[in-house]
Motif scaffolding. Structure first.
Motif, PDB file in Angstrom:
ATOM      1  N   PRO A  33     -41.861 -39.643  12.269  1.00 13.96           N
ATOM      2  CA  PRO A  33     -41.894 -39.927  13.719  1.00 13.96           C
ATOM      3  C   PRO A  33     -43.146 -39.358  14.370  1.00 13.96           C
ATOM      4  CG  PRO A  33     -40.394 -38.114  13.278  1.00 13.96           C
ATOM      5  CD  PRO A  33     -40.937 -38.541  11.939  1.00 13.96           C
ATOM      6  N   LYS A  76     -45.115 -40.710  16.689  1.00 11.42           N
ATOM      7  CA  LYS A  76     -45.192 -40.943  18.136  1.00 11.42           C
ATOM      8  C   LYS A  76     -44.452 -39.831  18.881  1.00 11.42           C
ATOM      9  CE  LYS A  76     -46.747 -43.791  21.202  1.00 11.42           C
ATOM     10  NZ  LYS A  76     -48.207 -43.903  21.324  1.00 11.42           N
ATOM     11  N   GLU A  77     -43.235 -39.560  18.374  1.00  5.76           N
ATOM     12  CA  GLU A  77     -42.407 -38.520  18.982  1.00  5.76           C
ATOM     13  C   GLU A  77     -43.114 -37.169  19.014  1.00  5.76           C
ATOM     14  OE1 GLU A  77     -38.542 -39.626  16.942  1.00  5.76           O
ATOM     15  OE2 GLU A  77     -38.154 -37.573  17.606  1.00  5.76           O
ATOM     16  N   TYR A 130     -42.930 -30.112  15.293  1.00  2.52           N
ATOM     17  CA  TYR A 130     -42.256 -31.024  14.372  1.00  2.52           C
ATOM     18  C   TYR A 130     -42.679 -30.676  12.949  1.00  2.52           C
ATOM     19  CZ  TYR A 130     -40.229 -34.253  17.729  1.00  2.52           C
ATOM     20  OH  TYR A 130     -39.438 -34.806  18.692  1.00  2.52           O
ATOM     21  N   ARG A 140     -35.818 -31.319  14.572  1.00  3.87           N
ATOM     22  CA  ARG A 140     -37.287 -31.312  14.560  1.00  3.87           C
ATOM     23  C   ARG A 140     -37.816 -31.218  13.130  1.00  3.87           C
ATOM     24  NH1 ARG A 140     -40.530 -30.119  18.824  1.00  3.87           N
ATOM     25  NH2 ARG A 140     -39.543 -30.414  20.831  1.00  3.87           N
TER      26      ARG A 140
END
Lengths: 285, 380
Positions: free
Chosen positions: A112, A114-115, A212, A238
């Protein structure tokens, strides 16, 4: 309206069809591991998300799932890193420059990225587990301003088992990236860390609610890495891990890659640890 | 499918044995391969038929855990048995099928197994539910299976309601029988008794309705309909097995380390019989073959089973090397994870896995044991 069976469409003819890609480069990473660079026959861009995989086919031998390990230059090239351990991977590894390999994909859910924009990112790779993380590293470096602190922790068994040595040197040379590399067992030339990858966590201090983590490697390595991340206070959602299982189809039909309620090919291979914490690390699931 | 539901429950038709035979003939005339139950090697299997006389007339199947025998019924019933080792999966998702041909020059041809109009005669409620489960798995996407999609397109379903459930049947507790649910073109309830023998039929699609009209079936009388209803009501009282589905998925998820798995692994032979007879098991593997010249390569798909040791093989070894883990994978998939994956149970209550298990392992008993042991442990 009555739905007549005769109106039911026939579908799926594309499901198992592959495209030919030409092998344009090959780099020997370790004695049994190669990075194969391929080009699509057309001129279109190859679209994929870092963390996804393709089914690669060697003529007459068969098809195996291989993570996409890089996309250099203008998007018309794609790389896969293959360890020659079975008949198909051996055939892929011995493919000559100029020959063609079949490709179906890309499949699955990736990291992920973008997140994680606006956040710190820590990437932890074990052995060949660095392969599916490499496109994520490439993308973060390409869009470096969008991310906060960036750590790459990488462990391999010996210095000769380290993948992407030129990349490692480049990443280490960057002032905006902290790369830490360790090996289980050094040799006479090794001047770096010795120990499993989790020992590198003593050198970094993560901000748990602003970070993350993307982890890939053998399950035992991921298990202890997750523990270290949790010790530093990272919440389960996360932490992302990439799972591996036997796969025959790549599209959720053959049933082989089941992992509890998930099909690794379509629900993964990247999972948030919070999705899988109740089954991850359990024996023989 | 939903539209078919609405259609069911309108008119009831009457078919005598002669008209039933005409139904088969009419389907053949419409170009369907008619497939129905036949006796072969001491068991009732599914194969192509030309007339009703080829059905297992007057036979019943006596079933138990690891037990199956055919017996004379003493009447002329066409459908006086339940389900055998075959399921319709064999025709919709063939055991071995070619997926791909690749030439050395690079031509790639994808195959879909070929179109064929098939009429299934005698599809039971559990089996209709199983087809609907396979529809979800193989047509639900994001990727569609080309073979199943092609075979499924032209299927005409003549369902049969079960007036006499078998010893291993537990569809009632799952809600898939003994009446056939939506999805059929025609459903039949067979009425056999003192000097009477007929079917009460209902159409589930306009194609089914047209066919009933075509063979000149008249509307059933109230008396005929009530004879059929009485038999179906009685059928509900004849079940001997049941599966408690309440909270079942959560129960299994909580008890992955249940001692029941250790015990059942002592008995399980990991022979894969249960998965082969199961009407919903869909796992497959592929084989690559080349001709002698090496000019043409093909990919064939065949049924596989999670009980096979190499099913979960990745470099370094199999993920599920013990029988315990393979049985647990199968049971938790059927009764638990299937719900997360496809929104339905993977078990339709047909009882085949109980009958054809060489050591008679009973899925309903194992699930009940897991429930019992959890209670014992928590109250101990």
């Amino acid at each position: 309206m009555i739905a007549e069976p005769s109106l039911r469409p026939i579908g799926g003819l594309e499901t198992f069809k592959m495209e030919w890609y030409r092998v344009v480069g090959k780099a020997r990473e370790t004695p049994d591991t190669f990075t194969i660079r391929m080009k699509a026959r057309g001129n279109g861009e190859i679209a994929f998300e870092p963390g996804q995989f393709n089914m690669l086919y060697a003529y007459g031998v068969g098809e195996v799932p291989i993570s996409i390990s890089g996309a250099p230059f203008n998007g018309q090239l794609i790389e896969h890193t293959v360890r020659a351990v079975g008949p198909v991977t051996k055939a892929l590894a011995s493919a000559r420059i100029g020959s063609n390999l079949g490709l179906r994909g890309p499949f699955g859910k990736g990291w992920p990225l973008k997140e994680a924009e606006g956040q710190d990112v820590v990437i932890v790779g074990g052995g060949i587990g660095l392969a599916p993380l490499r496109p994520a590293i490439q993308q973060i470096i390409r869009k470096r301003e969008r991310y906060g602190k960036f750590y790459i922790l990488y462990g391999a068994r010996t210095p000769s088992d380290l993948l992407y040595k030129r990349d490692l040197q480049n990443w280490r040379g960057r002032l905006d990236t902290q790369l830490l590399v360790t090996v289980d067992k050094g040799d006479e030339k090794w001047r770096g860390y010795i120990g499993v990858v989790t020992t590198l966590f003593r050198h970094i201090k993560l901000e748990p609610n602003n970070t993350y983590a993307y982890v890939c490697g053998p399950e035992i390595m991921m298990k202890f890495t997750v523990q270290e991340l949790k010790n530093q206070g990272l919440p389960d959602d996360r932490i992302f891990i990439s799972m591996e299982r036997n796969m025959k189809c790549g599209v959720g039909i053959c049933g082989h890659c089941q992992f509890g309620p998930f099909f690794i090919c379509k629900d993964g291979p990247v999972f948030s640890y919070s999705e899988v914490s109740n089954i991850f690390g359990r024996r023989e699931v | 499918m939903g539209a078919k539901e609405e259609r069911a429950g309108t008119d009831h038709y009457f078919l005598d044995p002669q008209q039933f035979d005409e139904l088969i003939a009419a389907l053949r005339k419409l170009g369907y391969s008619v497939i129905g139950p036949v006796v072969r090697d001491g068991a009732i299997l599914y194969d192509e038929i030309e007339s009703a006389s080829q059905l297992p007339v007057g036979l019943r199947d006596r079933q138990g855990p690891g037990y199956y025998r055919l017996e004379e019924r003493g009447d002329k019933a066409f459908f006086g048995f339940v389900v055998g080792p075959h399921s319709w999966k064999k025709f919709l998702y063939p055991p071995r099928v070619k997926l791909l041909t690749v030439s050395r020059k690079g031509e790639v041809t994808a195959h879909n197994g070929g179109e064929r109009k098939m009429a299934f005669i005698g599809v039971r409620g559990c089996e209709l539910a199983a087809i609907s489960v396979l529809d979800k798995v193989l047509l639900g996407g994001p990727y569609v299976d080309p073979v199943y999609s092609t075979k499924r397109k032209h299927v005409f379903i003549v369902a049969v309601n079960c007036t006499e459930p078998g010893e291993n049947c537990f569809c009632l507790s799952i809600g898939t029988g003994p009446e056939a649910g939506p999805g059929y073109d025609i459903s039949l309830t067979e009425v056999v008794g003192d000097g009477i023998h007929y079917f009460v039929a209902r159409a589930g699609s306009s194609e089914g309705e047209n066919l009933l009209e075509r063979i000149g079936a008249r509307k059933a009388t109230g008396q005929e309909i009530s004879e059929a209803s009485v038999r179906m009501e009685k059928s509900h009282t004849l079940f001997r097995k049941s599966l408690d589905t309440v909270g079942l998925k959560e129960l299994l998820y909580r008890n992955l380390e249940s001692p029941v798995y250790t015990e059942v692994a002592e008995r399980c032979l990991a022979c894969a019989n249960c998965t082969l007879v199961c009407p919903t098991c869909f796992c497959t593997t592929v084989e690559e073959v080349t001709d002698l010249s090496g000019e043409v390569a093909e990919r064939w798909r065949r049924w596989d089973s999670c009980f096979n040791a190499d099913f979960s093989y990745i470099h370094g070894g199999s993920i599920r090397s013990s029988r315990l883990s393979r049985y647990r994978q199968w049971l938790t998939h059927k009764l638990g994870t299937w719900i997360d994956q496809f929104g339905v149970l993977g078990c339709v209550g047909c009882g085949r896995c109980i009958t054809w298990c060489p050591v008679g392992i009973d899925i309903t008993e194992e699930a009940a044991k897991i429930r019992r042991r959890e209670v014992e442990v928590s109250t101990a």
